[in-house]
Design an enzyme around this catalytic site. Sequence first.
Site, PDB file in Angstrom:
ATOM      1  N   ASN A 221       0.825  -1.204   0.000  1.00  0.00           N
ATOM      2  CA  ASN A 221       0.000   0.000   0.000  1.00  0.00           C
ATOM      3  C   ASN A 221       0.862   1.257   0.000  1.00  0.00           C
ATOM      4  O   ASN A 221       1.857   1.343   0.721  1.00  0.00           O
ATOM      5  CB  ASN A 221      -0.942   0.004   1.203  1.00  0.00           C
ATOM      6  CG  ASN A 221      -1.940  -1.130   1.134  1.00  0.00           C
ATOM      7  OD1 ASN A 221      -1.889  -2.083   1.902  1.00  0.00           O
ATOM      8  ND2 ASN A 221      -2.863  -1.044   0.192  1.00  0.00           N
ATOM      9  N   ALA A 222       0.452   2.253  -0.803  1.00  0.00           N
ATOM     10  CA  ALA A 222       1.169   3.523  -0.931  1.00  0.00           C
ATOM     11  C   ALA A 222       2.617   3.296  -1.366  1.00  0.00           C
ATOM     12  O   ALA A 222       3.543   3.946  -0.888  1.00  0.00           O
ATOM     13  CB  ALA A 222       1.110   4.322   0.366  1.00  0.00           C
ATOM     14  N   ARG A 229      11.039  -4.628 -14.730  1.00  0.00           N
ATOM     15  CA  ARG A 229      12.261  -3.954 -15.157  1.00  0.00           C
ATOM     16  C   ARG A 229      12.759  -2.949 -14.118  1.00  0.00           C
ATOM     17  O   ARG A 229      13.930  -2.562 -14.157  1.00  0.00           O
ATOM     18  CB  ARG A 229      12.036  -3.254 -16.508  1.00  0.00           C
ATOM     19  CG  ARG A 229      11.836  -4.236 -17.657  1.00  0.00           C
ATOM     20  CD  ARG A 229      11.948  -3.534 -19.004  1.00  0.00           C
ATOM     21  NE  ARG A 229      11.816  -4.510 -20.081  1.00  0.00           N
ATOM     22  CZ  ARG A 229      10.674  -4.819 -20.689  1.00  0.00           C
ATOM     23  NH1 ARG A 229       9.553  -4.220 -20.305  1.00  0.00           N
ATOM     24  NH2 ARG A 229      10.624  -5.709 -21.650  1.00  0.00           N
ATOM     25  N   ASP A 276      -3.017  -0.289  11.268  1.00  0.00           N
ATOM     26  CA  ASP A 276      -3.235   1.035  10.673  1.00  0.00           C
ATOM     27  C   ASP A 276      -4.645   1.519  11.021  1.00  0.00           C
ATOM     28  O   ASP A 276      -5.291   2.235  10.247  1.00  0.00           O
ATOM     29  CB  ASP A 276      -3.037   0.995   9.150  1.00  0.00           C
ATOM     30  CG  ASP A 276      -2.824   2.384   8.544  1.00  0.00           C
ATOM     31  OD1 ASP A 276      -2.651   3.346   9.313  1.00  0.00           O
ATOM     32  OD2 ASP A 276      -2.870   2.506   7.301  1.00  0.00           O
ATOM     33  N   ALA A 310      -8.211   4.874   3.713  1.00  0.00           N
ATOM     34  CA  ALA A 310      -7.730   5.768   4.765  1.00  0.00           C
ATOM     35  C   ALA A 310      -7.645   4.989   6.071  1.00  0.00           C
ATOM     36  O   ALA A 310      -8.568   5.007   6.879  1.00  0.00           O
ATOM     37  CB  ALA A 310      -8.654   6.971   4.910  1.00  0.00           C
TER      38      ALA A 310
END
Length: 384
Positions: A221-222, A229, A276, A310
Amino acid sequence: MQTIITAERLITPEESIANPVLIVEDGVITSVASQRDAELPPAERLGFPGCTLAPAFLDVHIHGSAGHDVMEATPEAFSVIEKFLARHGVGSYLATSVTMPLEATLKSLDGIATHIGRNGDGARPLGIHLEGPFLSPHKRGAHTERLLLTPTVELFDRMWQAAQGKIRLMTIAPELPNAEEVIAHATGLGVRISLGHSNADTAQAKRGVRAGGVTATHTYNAMRSFDHRDPGLLGEVLANDDLFAELICDGLHVDPLAVRIYWKSKGRDRAILITDAMGATGMPDGNYKLGDLDVRVKNGKCVVGEDTLAGSTLTLDRGVRNFAEFTGAAIGDVVRLVSRNPARMTGFEAKVGELAAGRSADIAVLSAKNEVVETILRGRRVGN
């Protein structure tokens, strides 16, 4: 007063003890043995037949729960959050910030730091996880773009001083200007560096590791998507055997197949489960705040804007069960991901993450279905 705690088994870092006897005195474990080897003194008995004794969990990435955010930094908010965490097996945590205006951040850091070390009835904050403002605008997730800042040693030192030296973990995007200098400086102060919220290519990711990066923030995530490559930060995280790596295992942030790839890559010594979690955790669907952001929660999914995740409403005990289900890993291995591994990564392994003589009696009692049926902190029953 001594208390004797018995169960079907007890999880240690390297093995399980069948029919354990754990003796606690004044909130501290004085003995761990099997029933066949233990000499039992006259004491209060506390039995959990059919259950497993595990170290209470450590969540190194949590923003809040039960309607409150750690950035409120009030005794009332901490009391509610910490009692909620305790009911889900969490004995300790890193209070995790979210990007806000600088002066508001400094005020919250001071409030959090002042709270650390105070006695309470629930989970204990061991330090601060600074998540933001040193994040990539391209991979900011739910962090407000206009509040992100270019890292500098001077700016970090302002936050370090406001936090009274209690920042233990910092998320930073390694490709940002001055990032390597700030990583090295913070590492010299004892801060663990987590690479994340990053659009780093492979070379930039490797430089971040060389500067002092030891772990990764919510893997997958993020982060820039994997490219064969130019594998980027994600490729470095999965391939580097020395890096720890967080994972949100709620079935929303990461597909179960990707969870299995993560498990094969990081294994029992480097994988770390986190939540989180934000203030909506444990609350009904509705509208909530994460920092200055308006977050909509529907069916447990937290989003801002069109559909940007979020944080989560995950609890760590649910994450443990999900991980065991998605990977087939033994519960003894999964428990390491919420106890010994985060303790080693943060440098708190002498305090938390293991049930052993001389340690605080912080225990998560798991049923045969790996559900937390009771939590014991400092030798006292929290209940569930």
